[in-house]
Design an enzyme around this catalytic site. Structure first.
Site: not given
Ligand code: PBG
Length: 340
Positions: A210, A231, A262
């Site tokens: 991620k 983050r 992701k």
């Molecule tokens: C964290 C999470 C995020 C997304 C999914 N789970 C936000 C992040 O990591 O900032 C983002 C999903 C999207 O942008 O469609 N709970």
């Protein structure tokens, strides 16, 4: 060498006629028949937001067509997803109150837990019910974990919160949990907590690779996030590919049942790499900003929306994704069914 006349192109090997790949592109039926990859509606997972304390769905302005659901409209959206043949639903809760430790995320009566029970009662096992296992929707500072005295995200204290969260989500009927906070050791820690609570059958869809991304922007609106800053101390740096292999090895060793990459489009190389190495199902998350880009361009009349949507999904399937989280899941499933 090259013949100057009309007629057929001549093979460089001499007497053989030249290959003509265009023959297999002549008609829609021919192209459909020879297609190497095909996204199936059952591969698709719809991410959905449910917000506490609203009586009408609230549109997410940066994601045209996406709403924060009421408990009631979420149930209807789940039925619609089942009817379209969508494989799964990934739920995100938007609580009324946020605090430093994200208390509402571990409250058995929190909005996500209530919604999980609602959807399970409504659609049973007709699709796979998943929930986001992360604190950022519930914390007032918007980080994916709890903070230490110096304001940094405290990895191990956060793992304890995730363990508790996993138990309440599983108790509420989630069949798959998606640990998305990128804390080290989260998969193993959550697995142990689930097993100790008798939830051996609940699986983990690990957000394995991620990346810290500008494309999460619209999601922040969708979950009413109060995040200041970024983050980058826990999500991966876009410059790194090898690191994704390390995250994959760790998640598999810790017991991940499925793994995810992701965002999607800017990380297709990572997706391909993970798909070649993993011996579990591999997914990709087409995130909020990817959705917003296509919607915005289509709204301006600059691209063909449906064609663009299907092209992105085919790209993920071709790169090796067996599962695709997409805000277009229902619409895409309908398009794919109509064109079959
Ligand atoms: C964290 C999470 C995020 C997304 C999914 N789970 C936000 C992040 O990591 O900032 C983002 C999903 C999207 O942008 O469609 N709970």
């Amino acid at each position: 060498m090259h013949p100057g006349g009309t007629g057929s192109p001549v093979s460089s090997h001499g007497s053989f006629p030249a290959a003509r790949p265009r023959r297999l592109r002549t008609t829609p039926a021919m192209r459909r028949m020879v297609a190497e990859h095909r996204t199936h509606p059952a591969d698709l997972i719809l991410p959905a937001f449910v917000r506490e304390g609203i009586s009408e769905p609230v549109p997410v302005s940066s994601m045209p067509g996406v709403v924060q659901h009421t408990r009631d409209t979420l149930r209807r959206a789940a039925v619609e997803a089942v009817e379209a043949g969508v494989g799964g639903l990934m739920l995100f809760g938007v609580p009324l109150e946020k605090d430093p430790v994200g208390s509402r995320g571990t409250d058995p009566d929190g909005i996500l837990q209530r919604a999980l029970r609602d959807v399970r009662a409504e659609v049973g096992d007709e699709l796979v019910l998943m929930s986001d296992l992360c604190l950022d929707e519930y914390t007032d500072h918007g980080h994916c974990g709890v903070l230490d005295a110096r304001g940094r995200v405290d990895n191990d204290a956060t793992l304890e919160r995730y363990a508790e969260m996993a138990r309440v989500q599983a108790d509420a009927g989630a069949q798959v949990l998606g640990p998305s906070g990128m804390m080290d050791g989260q998969v193993g820690h959550v697995r142990a907590a689930l097993d100790a609570a008798g939830h051996q059958d609940v699986s983990l869809f690990a957000y394995t690779a991620k990346y810290s991304s500008a494309f999460y922007g619209p999601f922040r609106e969708a979950v009413a996030s109060s995040l200041q800053g970024d983050r980058k101390t826990y999500q991966q740096d876009a410059a790194n590919a090898r690191e994704a292999r390390r995250e994959l090895a760790l998640d598999l060793a810790e017991g991940a049942d499925m793994v995810m990459v992701k965002p999607g489009l800017p990380y297709l190389d990572i997706l391909r790499d993970v798909a070649e190495r993993a011996d579990v199902p591999v997914g990709v998350y087409q995130i909020s900003g990817e959705y917003a880009m296509v919607e915005a361009a289509a709204e301006k009349g600059w691209i063909d929306r449906d064609a663009a949507i299907l092209e992105t999904l085919t790209g993920f399937t071709r790169a090796g994704a067996g599962l695709i989280l997409s805000y277009w899941a229902v619409h895409a499933a309908q398009l794919l069914t109509a064109r079959r």
